[in-house]
Design an enzyme around this catalytic site. Structure first.
Site, PDB file in Angstrom:
ATOM      1  N   HIS A   1      22.142 -62.386  31.866  1.00 58.37           N
ATOM      2  CA  HIS A   1      23.456 -62.084  31.291  1.00 58.37           C
ATOM      3  C   HIS A   1      23.365 -62.058  29.766  1.00 58.37           C
ATOM      4  O   HIS A   1      23.780 -61.084  29.117  1.00 58.37           O
ATOM      5  CB  HIS A   1      24.444 -63.157  31.766  1.00 58.37           C
ATOM      6  CG  HIS A   1      25.807 -63.064  31.160  1.00 58.37           C
ATOM      7  ND1 HIS A   1      26.931 -62.745  31.899  1.00 58.37           N
ATOM      8  CD2 HIS A   1      26.267 -63.268  29.891  1.00 58.37           C
ATOM      9  CE1 HIS A   1      27.996 -62.744  31.115  1.00 58.37           C
ATOM     10  NE2 HIS A   1      27.616 -63.061  29.887  1.00 58.37           N
ATOM     11  N   GLU A   2      22.819 -63.130  29.193  1.00 57.99           N
ATOM     12  CA  GLU A   2      22.766 -63.221  27.740  1.00 57.99           C
ATOM     13  C   GLU A   2      21.745 -62.242  27.149  1.00 57.99           C
ATOM     14  O   GLU A   2      21.967 -61.691  26.063  1.00 57.99           O
ATOM     15  CB  GLU A   2      22.437 -64.652  27.314  1.00 57.99           C
ATOM     16  CG  GLU A   2      23.426 -65.711  27.809  1.00 57.99           C
ATOM     17  CD  GLU A   2      24.850 -65.449  27.359  1.00 57.99           C
ATOM     18  OE1 GLU A   2      25.059 -64.717  26.363  1.00 57.99           O
ATOM     19  OE2 GLU A   2      25.777 -65.975  28.005  1.00 57.99           O
TER      20      GLU A   2
ATOM     21  N   HIS B  95      23.497 -58.924  26.751  1.00 57.29           N
ATOM     22  CA  HIS B  95      24.277 -58.881  25.517  1.00 57.29           C
ATOM     23  C   HIS B  95      23.364 -58.570  24.328  1.00 57.29           C
ATOM     24  O   HIS B  95      23.661 -57.691  23.507  1.00 57.29           O
ATOM     25  CB  HIS B  95      24.950 -60.233  25.259  1.00 57.29           C
ATOM     26  CG  HIS B  95      26.158 -60.518  26.096  1.00 57.29           C
ATOM     27  ND1 HIS B  95      27.193 -59.621  26.251  1.00 57.29           N
ATOM     28  CD2 HIS B  95      26.508 -61.631  26.800  1.00 57.29           C
ATOM     29  CE1 HIS B  95      28.127 -60.155  27.023  1.00 57.29           C
ATOM     30  NE2 HIS B  95      27.737 -61.370  27.372  1.00 57.29           N
TER      31      HIS B  95
END
Length: 269
Positions: A57-58, A61
């Site tokens: 997820h990170e 980003h």
């Protein structure tokens, strides 16, 4: 300046690889019945899988920000998938586990600090915020493919339950993260399109956005609507309430191994 990162800044962290190994070995233990406590094996699988997905997820980003113009993400180590750079022991691991135990909710955790002024357009800024929960959705779909394809026929029931609970957590995380609430990724998607005055007014509330969401979830009508939405997604993937219920029961291994009736004896019609 070109949106690039050095090889060292992109080298995958050994910590992440170790987590993937724990996830794979614990799933093997569930499949083979190797562990004396199937619940403990399910717990390890869910916990390691949750942290792996948090890293992805990170990373999403950060990778999207890199292509948008923020070259600082490489120097910060965000492209290595190292959970130690994304997580806070309490906010990213302890609290999510507590919420999983309490109600089977995937609590968003982790953070990367993007230098938004480097991102070259509002569309790209929105995409940076959307990239994380979109990766969660891809992760949930990947875990859900065996259900969709009917590939779990003949697999041990506990494997089915573990995968089902993993999917439920990620579906809740996707829905929560896409809410347009300050502090969540959904607000980050619309934030670049708001006026400077509105953004300044909303900014102080960002640390409390998630708390406000959970406050609303205590309202029975909101709670029912929220979980009805989750159930609708799970049914589309072919995951039943039976699957997720027993997945969560196995996850709570400290309560003892539950007596689970064989799946073939259950009538879903």
């Amino acid at each position: 300046m070109a949106s690039t990162a050095t090889r060292g800044e992109r080298r995958v962290s050994p910590v992440f690889l170790a987590l993937v190994a724990i996830m794979a070995v614990s799933l093997w233990a569930v499949w083979t019945g190797f562990s004396a406590s199937p619940g403990f094996a399910v717990f390890l699988f869910i916990l390691s899988g949750w942290i792996v997905s948090l890293c992805l997820h990170e990373y999403s980003h950060a990778r999207t920000a890199l292509h948008g113009g923020d070259i600082s993400v490489g120097a910060k180590g965000y492209l290595t998938l190292n959970p130690l750079l994304y997580t806070h022991a309490v906010l990213s691991i302890v609290l999510p586990v507590v919420f999983v135990v309490m109600g089977g909710i995937g609590l968003p955790g982790g953070a990367v600090f993007i230098e938004q002024h480097r991102i070259r357009s509002r569309w790209k800024q929105s995409l940076v915020s959307a990239a994380g929960p979109l990766m969660d959705a891809v992760f949930a779909l990947a875990v859900g493919l065996p259900f969709l394809l009917g590939a779990l026929d003949g697999a041990p029931d506990n494997v089915r339950y573990a995968l089902a609970f993993m999917i439920q957590l990620h579906v809740t995380a996707v829905i929560l993260n896409f809410l347009p609430v300050p502090g969540l990724d959904g607000f980050g998607v619309i934030q670049p399109w708001l006026s400077y005055k509105v953004r300044r007014q909303v900014e102080p509330f960002a640390p409390f956005g998630l708390l406000a969401v959970f406050g609303f979830l205590w309202i029975p009508e909101v709670n029912h609507a929220f979980f009805d939405m989750i159930d609708a997604v799970l049914r589309t993937l072919g995951v039943t309430e039976w699957d997720t219920y027993w997945g969560q029961e196995l996850f709570r291994f400290w309560q003892g191994t539950p007596e689970i009736p064989p799946l073939h004896t259950v009538d879903f019609g």
